[in-house]
Design a protein around this motif. Structure first.
Motif, PDB file in Angstrom:
ATOM      1  N   ALA A 109       1.021  -1.345   0.149  1.00 24.63           N
ATOM      2  CA  ALA A 109      -0.130  -0.013  -0.027  1.00 24.63           C
ATOM      3  C   ALA A 109       0.894   1.263   0.217  1.00 24.63           C
ATOM      4  N   ARG A 110       0.334   2.225  -0.370  1.00 26.52           N
ATOM      5  CA  ARG A 110       1.110   3.534  -0.486  1.00 26.52           C
ATOM      6  C   ARG A 110       1.069   4.363   0.930  1.00 26.52           C
ATOM      7  N   VAL A 111       1.603   4.862   1.388  1.00 22.09           N
ATOM      8  CA  VAL A 111       1.580   4.980   2.891  1.00 22.09           C
ATOM      9  C   VAL A 111       2.062   6.837   3.104  1.00 22.09           C
ATOM     10  N   GLN A 112       1.965   7.264   1.855  1.00 20.49           N
ATOM     11  CA  GLN A 112       2.020   8.827   2.384  1.00 20.49           C
ATOM     12  C   GLN A 112       0.952   9.425   1.085  1.00 20.49           C
ATOM     13  N   GLY A 113       0.863  10.524   1.712  1.00 15.16           N
ATOM     14  CA  GLY A 113       0.637  11.893   0.586  1.00 15.16           C
ATOM     15  C   GLY A 113      -1.073  11.433   0.769  1.00 15.16           C
ATOM     16  N   PHE A 114      -2.023  12.505  -0.207  1.00 16.43           N
ATOM     17  CA  PHE A 114      -3.609  11.777   0.099  1.00 16.43           C
ATOM     18  C   PHE A 114      -3.562  11.218  -0.550  1.00 16.43           C
ATOM     19  N   GLU A 115      -3.057  10.676  -1.269  1.00  9.77           N
ATOM     20  CA  GLU A 115      -3.658   9.508  -2.827  1.00  9.77           C
ATOM     21  C   GLU A 115      -3.324   8.380  -1.804  1.00  9.77           C
ATOM     22  N   ALA A 116      -2.726   7.944  -0.182  1.00  8.51           N
ATOM     23  CA  ALA A 116      -2.554   7.044   0.146  1.00  8.51           C
ATOM     24  C   ALA A 116      -3.877   6.290   0.970  1.00  8.51           C
ATOM     25  N   ALA A 117      -4.817   7.926   1.297  1.00  7.25           N
ATOM     26  CA  ALA A 117      -5.546   6.832   1.558  1.00  7.25           C
ATOM     27  C   ALA A 117      -6.684   5.169   1.381  1.00  7.25           C
ATOM     28  N   THR A 118      -6.653   5.340  -0.135  1.00  9.11           N
ATOM     29  CA  THR A 118      -7.379   4.230  -1.422  1.00  9.11           C
ATOM     30  C   THR A 118      -7.013   3.243  -0.560  1.00  9.11           C
ATOM     31  N   ASP A 119      -5.107   2.597  -0.495  1.00  8.31           N
ATOM     32  CA  ASP A 119      -4.865   2.084  -0.435  1.00  8.31           C
ATOM     33  C   ASP A 119      -5.064   1.787   0.969  1.00  8.31           C
ATOM     34  N   LEU A 120      -4.563   2.613   2.030  1.00  6.84           N
ATOM     35  CA  LEU A 120      -4.799   1.280   3.310  1.00  6.84           C
ATOM     36  C   LEU A 120      -6.217   1.259   3.493  1.00  6.84           C
ATOM     37  N   VAL A 164       0.918  -4.863  12.025  1.00  7.77           N
ATOM     38  CA  VAL A 164       1.496  -3.858  11.599  1.00  7.77           C
ATOM     39  C   VAL A 164       1.701  -2.695  10.828  1.00  7.77           C
ATOM     40  N   LEU A 165       1.088  -1.581  10.855  1.00  9.39           N
ATOM     41  CA  LEU A 165       1.286   0.186  10.209  1.00  9.39           C
ATOM     42  C   LEU A 165       2.472   0.571  10.198  1.00  9.39           C
ATOM     43  N   THR A 166       3.446   0.466   9.219  1.00  8.76           N
ATOM     44  CA  THR A 166       4.583   0.985   9.240  1.00  8.76           C
ATOM     45  C   THR A 166       5.099   2.082   7.886  1.00  8.76           C
ATOM     46  N   ARG A 167       5.981   3.010   8.155  1.00  8.23           N
ATOM     47  CA  ARG A 167       6.412   3.610   6.933  1.00  8.23           C
ATOM     48  C   ARG A 167       8.133   3.848   7.474  1.00  8.23           C
ATOM     49  N   GLY A 168       8.629   4.811   6.236  1.00  8.70           N
ATOM     50  CA  GLY A 168       9.725   5.300   6.758  1.00  8.70           C
ATOM     51  C   GLY A 168      10.024   6.887   7.298  1.00  8.70           C
ATOM     52  N   GLY A 169      11.429   7.425   6.952  1.00  6.46           N
ATOM     53  CA  GLY A 169      11.028   8.854   7.506  1.00  6.46           C
ATOM     54  C   GLY A 169       9.989   9.277   6.736  1.00  6.46           C
ATOM     55  N   GLY A 170       9.705  10.704   6.719  1.00  4.02           N
ATOM     56  CA  GLY A 170       9.990  11.508   6.391  1.00  4.02           C
ATOM     57  C   GLY A 170       9.196  13.020   6.895  1.00  4.02           C
ATOM     58  N   SER A 171       8.193  13.989   6.135  1.00  3.74           N
ATOM     59  CA  SER A 171       7.702  15.108   6.454  1.00  3.74           C
ATOM     60  C   SER A 171       6.640  14.580   7.476  1.00  3.74           C
ATOM     61  N   ALA A 172       6.365  15.960   8.046  1.00  2.99           N
ATOM     62  CA  ALA A 172       5.069  16.062   8.639  1.00  2.99           C
ATOM     63  C   ALA A 172       3.515  16.457   7.855  1.00  2.99           C
ATOM     64  N   GLU A 173       3.791  17.211   6.276  1.00  5.83           N
ATOM     65  CA  GLU A 173       2.834  16.561   5.286  1.00  5.83           C
ATOM     66  C   GLU A 173       2.496  15.040   4.840  1.00  5.83           C
ATOM     67  N   ASP A 174       3.010  13.912   4.651  1.00  2.00           N
ATOM     68  CA  ASP A 174       2.797  12.655   4.423  1.00  2.00           C
ATOM     69  C   ASP A 174       2.779  12.351   5.584  1.00  2.00           C
ATOM     70  N   LEU A 175       2.280  13.130   6.906  1.00  4.98           N
ATOM     71  CA  LEU A 175       1.499  12.185   7.972  1.00  4.98           C
ATOM     72  C   LEU A 175       0.217  12.330   7.603  1.00  4.98           C
ATOM     73  N   MET A 176      -0.090  12.356   6.954  1.00  7.89           N
ATOM     74  CA  MET A 176      -1.505  13.990   6.684  1.00  7.89           C
ATOM     75  C   MET A 176      -3.115  13.063   6.672  1.00  7.89           C
ATOM     76  N   VAL A 177      -2.615  11.932   5.475  1.00 13.34           N
ATOM     77  CA  VAL A 177      -3.513  10.639   5.311  1.00 13.34           C
ATOM     78  C   VAL A 177      -4.322  10.013   6.827  1.00 13.34           C
ATOM     79  N   TYR A 178      -2.829   9.990   7.248  1.00 13.13           N
ATOM     80  CA  TYR A 178      -3.246   9.552   9.015  1.00 13.13           C
ATOM     81  C   TYR A 178      -3.759   9.753   9.607  1.00 13.13           C
ATOM     82  N   ASN A 179      -4.569  11.274   9.438  1.00  9.43           N
ATOM     83  CA  ASN A 179      -5.151  12.361  10.492  1.00  9.43           C
ATOM     84  C   ASN A 179      -6.424  11.777  10.100  1.00  9.43           C
TER      85      ASN A 179
END
Length: 503
Positions: free
Chosen positions: A179-190, A207-222
């Motif tokens: 699944a894609r794990v960053q960006g707003f497009e990742a919501a469908t995959d999750l 386990v839901l995991t991803r590597g490091g990234g900016s705070a913008e990449d985490l918005m899909v998890y909100n």
């Protein structure tokens, strides 16, 4: 492509020349300070320089920013993630990284950013429903049968996770759900990935995991739908989607939140080698206790057998004494009857004429003989009954209850095995709790994070708030991989700095 294939009139720049031209162009377009409003993200305070590094963003774009220590001293607030600010500074081009940034000299708060407002909205909504309460969180299985991993197969997180899995325990299978794990497009995959989990047999934890990234990449998890997908998952969920300072709604609703994929793998997979070593030690302790108890029971059994032998010999002696007593009693009675008969004959010979006295004495003699016969028969009957009772006990296959003792021994052995098993389980849980507490109170963790420990090199005493240094003192600053020799040029209490700012 080479220089000969280019037109003669075309100029070939070096990277430094082109970067210098870009910087000059920015300086011409923005020769003076500019004012800017936006939302702070990726805020970092550099130690010990005291510089702030951050990004300022809106819904469309973001820009790197820096506020040096000299300007940061004038701040009346603490810059934080998601805070909307109004700042003033000078645009510059950082040639070493090829980035345009704004060097800020003034900054003030302007409210909460849109991203943080969305985070707060979803968080408060789920909190009202009780989804964030600690009682709702499910425990992570100690011995999972299968683990489902939701991550990007192209990222480094999947390899970090599988590497720890290979080190900890190769027997637990891992199912990777791409699944894609960053960006707003990742919501469908999750959402798709979590919908597949109930159809995977044997999965005990996700386990839901991803590597490091900016705070913008985490918005899909909100997003609310992603959070509700985690809540609806039939098995416990572990999240490792950000760093320690990056908390999302997905982290709040998950059953366990860790910082990195490596830490997630260590928490999910049990250490097979350590478990085997603990099991071997426990088996040795149980076998030792069982052997000791078995020897004790065997000693008691031997004692019972010896006592049974003594009892059997005693019964034989009593039986022999009874037979001899019967024989002696019979001889005694016969002798007594013979003597009485002789006396009777003597009396009958001496008392020829007084017939009435002879008749009376004969009657008394008959009564006495009848009494003795009845007494003898009663004693003989009681002795025969006692002898039959002893004979019945001797004829039984288990006269002293050895079978009952064996059954009791088996019950004691089973109870001992069950008690030792329960004790082993309690010791394992205590060991896991102590290991977690020891890791969380490790005094080396602050040093590993970059903090310095200040001490006086002459005496070795630590610098504390109750034992501050003096101006001119030489101090030794140590972290895990660095040692510095420092000289104190100024000492000010925190209360004095606050009073100076208010003035």
């Amino acid at each position: 492509m080479d220089r000969e294939s280019l037109p003669d009139s075309e100029v070939v720049y070096t990277v430094a020349e082109l970067a210098g031209s870009v910087r000059q162009g920015i300086d011409r377009l923005f020769p003076g300070p500019v004012s800017l409003t936006g939302e702070l993200s990726n805020v970092k305070l550099s130690q010990p320089s005291g510089h702030y590094y951050f990004s300022i963003r809106d819904a469309v774009a973001s820009l790197r920013g820096v506020m040096f220590r000299s300007a940061a001293r004038s701040l009346s607030f603490q810059p934080a993630e998601g805070l909307k600010v109004l700042l003033r500074g000078r645009l510059s081009y950082y040639e070493a990284r090829g980035e345009v940034q704004i060097v800020v000299d003034r900054m003030g708060p302007a409210g909460l950013g849109l991203f943080f407002q969305e985070f707060a909205r979803v968080r408060d909504l789920l909190a009202k429903e009780g989804a964030l309460s600690p009682e709702r969180k499910r425990p992570i299985p100690v011995f999972p049968r299968k683990v489902a991993l939701i991550t990007s197969p192209q990222g480094a997180a999947v390899w970090d996770f599988l590497r720890i899995c290979d080190q900890q325990n190769r027997l637990v299978p891992v199912v990777v759900i791409p699944a894609r794990v960053q960006g707003f497009e990742a919501a469908t995959d999750l959402l798709r990935a979590f919908s597949e989990v109930p159809h995977l047999p044997g999965v005990d934890v996700v386990v839901l995991t991803r590597g490091g990234g900016s705070a913008e990449d985490l918005m899909v998890y909100n997003r609310e739908d992603v959070a509700r997908a985690i809540l609806a998952c039939p098995v416990p969920v572990v999240t490792a989607i950000g760093h320690e300072v990056d908390v999302s709604v997905a982290d709040l609703v998950a059953d366990l939140r860790v910082a990195t994929p490596t830490e997630a793998a260590k928490r999910v997979f049990f250490d097979g080698a350590q478990l085997m070593e603990t099991a071997i030690l426990s088996r040795r302790r149980i076998l030792g206790a069982f052997s000791s108890r078995l020897r004790e029971e065997q000693g008691r059994l031997r004692a019972f057998r010896e006592g049974a032998g003594h009892l059997s010999r005693r019964i034989s002696r009593l039986h022999l004494a009874l037979v001899r007593g019967q024989e002696g009693l019979s001889q005694l009675i016969q002798g007594k009857v013979g003597r009485l008969s002789g006396d009777l004959r003597d009396l009958a010979g001496r008392l020829v004429h007084p017939s009435s006295q002879i008749i009376r004495q004969g009657r008394r003699l008959s009564e006495r003989a009848g009494y003795l016969v009845r007494l003898f028969l009663a004693r003989l009957s009681s002795e025969r009954t006692a002898m039959l009772g002893f004979q019945h006990r001797l004829d039984r296959p288990d006269p002293i209850g050895v079978g009952i003792l064996r059954e009791r021994h088996a019950r004691l052995k089973n109870g001992l095995a069950l008690a030792m098993g329960n004790r082993l389980s309690r010791e394992d849980r205590t060991f896991v709790i102590l290991r977690s507490g020891l890791f969380s109170h490790d005094p080396g963790r602050p040093l590993a994070s970059g903090f310095f420990l200040l001490s006086r090199p002459e005496s070795g005493t630590l610098v504390t708030a109750s034992n501050p240094p003096s101006v001119g003192d030489t101090l030794l600053g140590k972290t895990r991989h660095l040692s510095l020799s420092l000289k104190v040029i100024d000492v000010r209490a925190e209360s004095e700095e606050k009073n100076g700012r208010n003035t």
